[in-house]
Write a protein that holds these residues in place. Structure first.
Motif, short mmCIF file in Angstrom:
data_model
loop_
_atom_site.label_atom_id
_atom_site.label_comp_id
_atom_site.label_asym_id
_atom_site.label_seq_id
_atom_site.Cartn_x
_atom_site.Cartn_y
_atom_site.Cartn_z
N PRO A 95 0.80 -1.23 0.00
CA PRO A 95 0.00 0.00 0.00
C PRO A 95 0.83 1.27 0.00
CG PRO A 95 -0.18 -1.19 2.09
CD PRO A 95 0.49 -2.10 1.14
N ALA A 96 2.07 1.20 0.46
CA ALA A 96 2.93 2.38 0.48
C ALA A 96 3.22 2.89 -0.93
CB ALA A 96 4.23 2.08 1.21
N ILE A 97 2.96 2.07 -1.95
CA ILE A 97 3.24 2.52 -3.31
C ILE A 97 2.39 3.72 -3.69
CG2 ILE A 97 1.55 1.06 -4.52
CD1 ILE A 97 3.74 0.56 -6.65
N LEU A 98 1.24 3.89 -3.02
CA LEU A 98 0.38 5.02 -3.37
C LEU A 98 0.97 6.36 -2.94
CD1 LEU A 98 -3.29 3.79 -2.90
CD2 LEU A 98 -1.66 3.41 -4.74
N ARG A 99 2.08 6.33 -2.25
CA ARG A 99 2.79 7.59 -1.97
C ARG A 99 3.62 8.04 -3.16
NH1 ARG A 99 2.34 9.09 3.38
NH2 ARG A 99 1.58 7.46 4.81
N LEU B 22 -7.45 6.52 -11.15
CA LEU B 22 -8.17 6.13 -12.37
C LEU B 22 -9.08 4.94 -12.11
CD1 LEU B 22 -5.27 6.39 -15.00
CD2 LEU B 22 -7.16 8.00 -14.68
N ALA B 23 -8.60 4.02 -11.27
CA ALA B 23 -9.35 2.79 -11.00
C ALA B 23 -10.51 3.02 -10.04
CB ALA B 23 -8.41 1.74 -10.44
N ALA B 24 -10.37 3.99 -9.15
CA ALA B 24 -11.42 4.26 -8.16
C ALA B 24 -11.63 5.76 -8.07
CB ALA B 24 -11.02 3.68 -6.80
N PRO B 25 -12.22 6.37 -9.11
CA PRO B 25 -12.26 7.84 -9.20
C PRO B 25 -13.15 8.52 -8.17
CG PRO B 25 -13.54 6.85 -10.98
CD PRO B 25 -12.80 5.74 -10.31
N GLN B 26 -14.06 7.78 -7.54
CA GLN B 26 -14.93 8.40 -6.54
C GLN B 26 -14.33 8.33 -5.14
OE1 GLN B 26 -16.91 9.65 -9.30
NE2 GLN B 26 -18.18 9.83 -7.48
N ALA B 27 -13.21 7.65 -5.01
CA ALA B 27 -12.61 7.45 -3.69
C ALA B 27 -11.67 8.59 -3.33
CB ALA B 27 -11.87 6.12 -3.66
N GLN B 28 -11.57 8.84 -2.02
CA GLN B 28 -10.57 9.74 -1.46
C GLN B 28 -9.56 8.91 -0.69
OE1 GLN B 28 -12.31 13.38 0.35
NE2 GLN B 28 -14.27 12.63 -0.40
N CYS B 29 -8.34 9.40 -0.62
CA CYS B 29 -7.24 8.64 -0.03
C CYS B 29 -6.64 9.40 1.14
CB CYS B 29 -6.18 8.36 -1.09
SG CYS B 29 -4.80 7.34 -0.53
N SER B 30 -6.31 8.69 2.21
CA SER B 30 -5.58 9.30 3.31
C SER B 30 -4.68 8.24 3.92
CB SER B 30 -6.53 9.89 4.35
OG SER B 30 -7.35 8.88 4.90
N TRP B 31 -3.78 8.69 4.75
CA TRP B 31 -2.82 7.78 5.34
C TRP B 31 -2.79 7.92 6.86
CZ3 TRP B 31 -1.85 10.18 0.69
CH2 TRP B 31 -1.55 9.35 -0.39
N ILE C 57 -5.73 4.37 3.39
CA ILE C 57 -7.19 4.32 3.57
C ILE C 57 -7.89 4.91 2.35
CG2 ILE C 57 -9.11 5.05 5.03
CD1 ILE C 57 -6.74 5.52 7.19
N LEU C 58 -8.88 4.22 1.81
CA LEU C 58 -9.70 4.70 0.71
C LEU C 58 -11.15 4.77 1.17
CD1 LEU C 58 -8.32 2.51 -2.24
CD2 LEU C 58 -7.51 4.77 -1.48
#
Length: 376
Positions: free
Chosen positions: A270-274, A284-293, A299-300
């Motif tokens: 999951p750290a790759i999302l940094r 692109l895969a989950a355009p309605q989602a917000q991301c936090s750490w 976290i999505l």
């Protein structure tokens, strides 16, 4: 002061090294567009901004500030810097972008003499004036959403000696009255390309804009409009972004709760999302989602459906993901990241975008490659 300003404009033009925009940079006085005050970030708190007033500085010190290749925030939470009684807390809502980035945008849009240009986001009006200086004021239409920002910009543009078409409206709708345009350039970031921009651009004309999504991933695209009314192009190598168009901002996010839903091993760290590009791909895969750490958790959250996912390292040396709700957010992100990695993990410039009337598709590599639809 006038001689100092002229010398600083010349130095700025020399520093930026742009042949096409050199004369405009030397003509347009940036000090007119910063007004009587700007905001400086308070290092003690990220969302606290302190006004820096022209009246409290010497003329030369103010001009040195003006001609620094730096972005100066001019409005925070709807409060202009000159109107602030003291420090203001909130998000920046308007700014004067650093001149090198302004020129980069203008060059990326390939604007040149003879072009009829629509600018989305007047801001302080500095980039508007640069285009007037090069193209002529009759070739420039600029739209600003915020009435106070628009009035301030129009006053500064007029003081610089130009009278382009300045419109107070939602730039996502374009401005049909002066269409068709050779170039549409946006100084605000968008989630999707507004279709009015497409309709108001001539065949062979271009649309250049930064893009942003609810996870915070960014990319910079240059599109060419075809005779059939579609548009296509590639994302550019520059990693730049501007303030987001207010109509494209994310909704408020609910409290974060982790560990909900069945658990399984994650195939990706999951750290790759940094990583900036990986975050763009996940978005692109989950355009309605917000991301936090969290400390060690990614976290999505998809506000619209209540779907959520959280992923973290596990004691066995891998990663565990929990998912809940009608959408399996991590499944979609995982698949997209693996597709991207399988293609060699290219930068955003390895992607392109094709726009029709019914869908906007981001593709990897070539138009026939793997792709994802932007949100409707």
């Amino acid at each position: 002061m006038t001689d100092t300003a002229s010398e600083l404009r010349l130095a700025l033009a020399d520093r930026l090294g742009s042949t096409g925009w050199r004369e405009a940079l030397m003509k347009v006085p940036r000090e007119l567009f910063l007004g009587e005050a700007v905001y400086r970030a308070d290092g003690a708190r990220a969302d606290r901004w302190v006004p820096v007033r022209r009246a409290a500085m010497s003329g030369d010190d103010w001009l040195s500030l003006v001609y620094a290749d730096q972005t100066w925030v001019t409005q925070v939470g709807g409060v202009l810097a000159e109107d602030a009684p003291g420090a203001v807390i909130g998000p920046p809502t308007s700014s004067s972008t650093l001149p090198s980035l302004v020129v980069l945008m203008l060059e990326a849009a390939r604007i040149s003499e003879g072009d009829n240009v629509l600018e989305i986001g007047t801001g302080t009006g500095y980039s508007t004036a640069l285009m007037c200086a090069r193209l002529g004021e009759g070739a420039v239409t600029s739209i600003e959403y915020d009435p106070e920002v628009a009035a301030r910009a129009k006053k500064a543009i007029s003081a610089a000696g130009y009278t382009p078409t300045c419109v107070v409206a939602d730039g996502l709708n374009g401005h049909a009255a002066n269409a068709t345009y050779d170039r549409v350039i946006s100084t605000c970031s968008v989630r999707v390309i507004p279709l009015p921009w497409l309709w108001q651009t001539r065949s062979g004309g271009t649309i250049t804009t930064p893009m942003w999504g609810w996870m915070g991933g960014v990319a910079f695209v240059h599109l060419t409009v075809a005779e059939d009314g579609t548009a296509s192009g590639r994302f550019l190598k520059e990693d730049l972004s501007f303030m987001t168009a207010r109509g494209h901002l994310a909704p408020p996010r609910p409290p974060i709760i982790t560990g909900i839903g069945p658990a399984r091993p994650s195939r990706i760290d999951p750290a790759i999302l940094r990583n900036d590009t990986a975050l763009w791909v996940a978005q692109l895969a989950a355009p309605q989602a917000q991301c936090s750490w969290g400390k060690d958790t990614t976290i999505l959250i998809d506000v619209s459906t209540g779907s959520r996912a959280d992923a973290r390292p596990d004691s066995a040396g891998g990663w565990t993901v929990h998912q809940h709700g009608p959408l399996r957010l991590w499944d979609a992100v995982e698949e997209a990241i693996e597709t991207w990695q399988g293609a060699g993990s290219p930068h955003q410039s390895g992607f392109g975008l094709t726009i029709g009337t019914d869908r906007q598709r981001v593709w990897l590599g070539e138009p026939g490659g793997p792709g994802w639809d932007l949100p409707a």
